[in-house]
Design an enzyme around this catalytic site. Sequence first.
Site, PDB file in Angstrom:
ATOM      1  N   PRO A   2      -4.986  -0.872  -1.052  1.00  0.00           N
ATOM      2  CA  PRO A   2      -5.574  -1.276   0.230  1.00  0.00           C
ATOM      3  C   PRO A   2      -6.424  -2.530   0.055  1.00  0.00           C
ATOM      4  O   PRO A   2      -7.230  -2.622  -0.868  1.00  0.00           O
ATOM      5  CB  PRO A   2      -6.429  -0.071   0.624  1.00  0.00           C
ATOM      6  CG  PRO A   2      -5.830   1.081  -0.106  1.00  0.00           C
ATOM      7  CD  PRO A   2      -5.336   0.513  -1.401  1.00  0.00           C
ATOM      8  N   GLU A   3      -6.219  -3.515   0.925  1.00  0.00           N
ATOM      9  CA  GLU A   3      -7.001  -4.741   0.886  1.00  0.00           C
ATOM     10  C   GLU A   3      -8.063  -4.661   1.977  1.00  0.00           C
ATOM     11  O   GLU A   3      -8.234  -3.624   2.615  1.00  0.00           O
ATOM     12  CB  GLU A   3      -6.069  -5.945   1.036  1.00  0.00           C
ATOM     13  CG  GLU A   3      -5.004  -5.978  -0.067  1.00  0.00           C
ATOM     14  CD  GLU A   3      -4.029  -7.136   0.032  1.00  0.00           C
ATOM     15  OE1 GLU A   3      -4.430  -8.220   0.503  1.00  0.00           O
ATOM     16  OE2 GLU A   3      -2.853  -6.971  -0.363  1.00  0.00           O
ATOM     17  N   ARG A 112      -2.529   8.921  -7.605  1.00  0.00           N
ATOM     18  CA  ARG A 112      -2.627   8.404  -8.977  1.00  0.00           C
ATOM     19  C   ARG A 112      -3.973   8.709  -9.641  1.00  0.00           C
ATOM     20  O   ARG A 112      -4.140   8.434 -10.827  1.00  0.00           O
ATOM     21  CB  ARG A 112      -2.374   6.904  -8.979  1.00  0.00           C
ATOM     22  CG  ARG A 112      -1.019   6.518  -8.403  1.00  0.00           C
ATOM     23  CD  ARG A 112      -0.689   5.074  -8.706  1.00  0.00           C
ATOM     24  NE  ARG A 112       0.522   4.652  -8.051  1.00  0.00           N
ATOM     25  CZ  ARG A 112       1.130   3.489  -8.273  1.00  0.00           C
ATOM     26  NH1 ARG A 112       0.606   2.643  -9.141  1.00  0.00           N
ATOM     27  NH2 ARG A 112       2.233   3.158  -7.625  1.00  0.00           N
TER      28      ARG A 112
END
Length: 282
Positions: A2-3, A112
Amino acid sequence: MPELPEVENVRRSLSQLVVGKTITHVGTDWEKILVGGQDLFDDALSGKTIKRIDRRGKYLLLRVEQQLTVVSHLRMEGKYQLVPSADTPKHRFVHVWFDFSDGSQLRYLDMRKFGRMQLCETGTVAQHVAGIAKMGPEPTAADFDAAAFYQTLKKHKKPIKSVILDQSVVAGVGNIYADETLWRAKINPEQPACTLLRQEAERLHDQIIAVLAESIALGGTSVHTFVDANGNPGGYQERLAVYGRAGQPCLVCQTPIVKIKVGQRGTHYCPHCQPLRKRKLS
């Protein structure tokens, strides 16, 4: 990962869901996510109310009463979800949860397990989180100065894409928005940053601000698994001009979009609209 636009939309949606709620317990099945351990978080946060949620670059800052801040970085796959009851069956990727006094539960999902949360005294976050201490300006007209940006670029011989991915130069730009802003500014991603003309640097500066603002307004970009805290995907993926479009025609000139590696990052650009020149024009 996510940016900035995606993290900002998580902040906005999460604020609507949990601000004003009082934490009664913090639990985890993967303690590594909680820097300092579960006991530290549970002891410090139990009985405390969430006052607001801020953002700095790609970091979420959950402000809790008595001057406490939970610094949360989503990394590659982190997501938040509010469920009405702690008895709601947990998804297998739920690794941290915050129980609230009204019976609801905030859950952090991370396939993750790369995300991290750190507990700091409010006002000392930059002293404890290196990524925030070194972070550059937010990409807004008020904070991001074009002249200073140009002076910074003159110091770097690296490809311009690598430079704008550096969070100490400007906050929040990641791989997707680097490609998109460079295409809009008509700058080749491999162009050495120090060779950019002032007008090119100003054009790139303006497009960084514009593209990120547009993406925020559309809920971010969902090209992988991104959703906000309400489970809603973004809409900016419908406007992507180069990212993920290798082999497809440029929206301006119809030249096929090319994908290369710049600084080990997959990079998309139009060879016609974004020609590479090695030297600064005289």
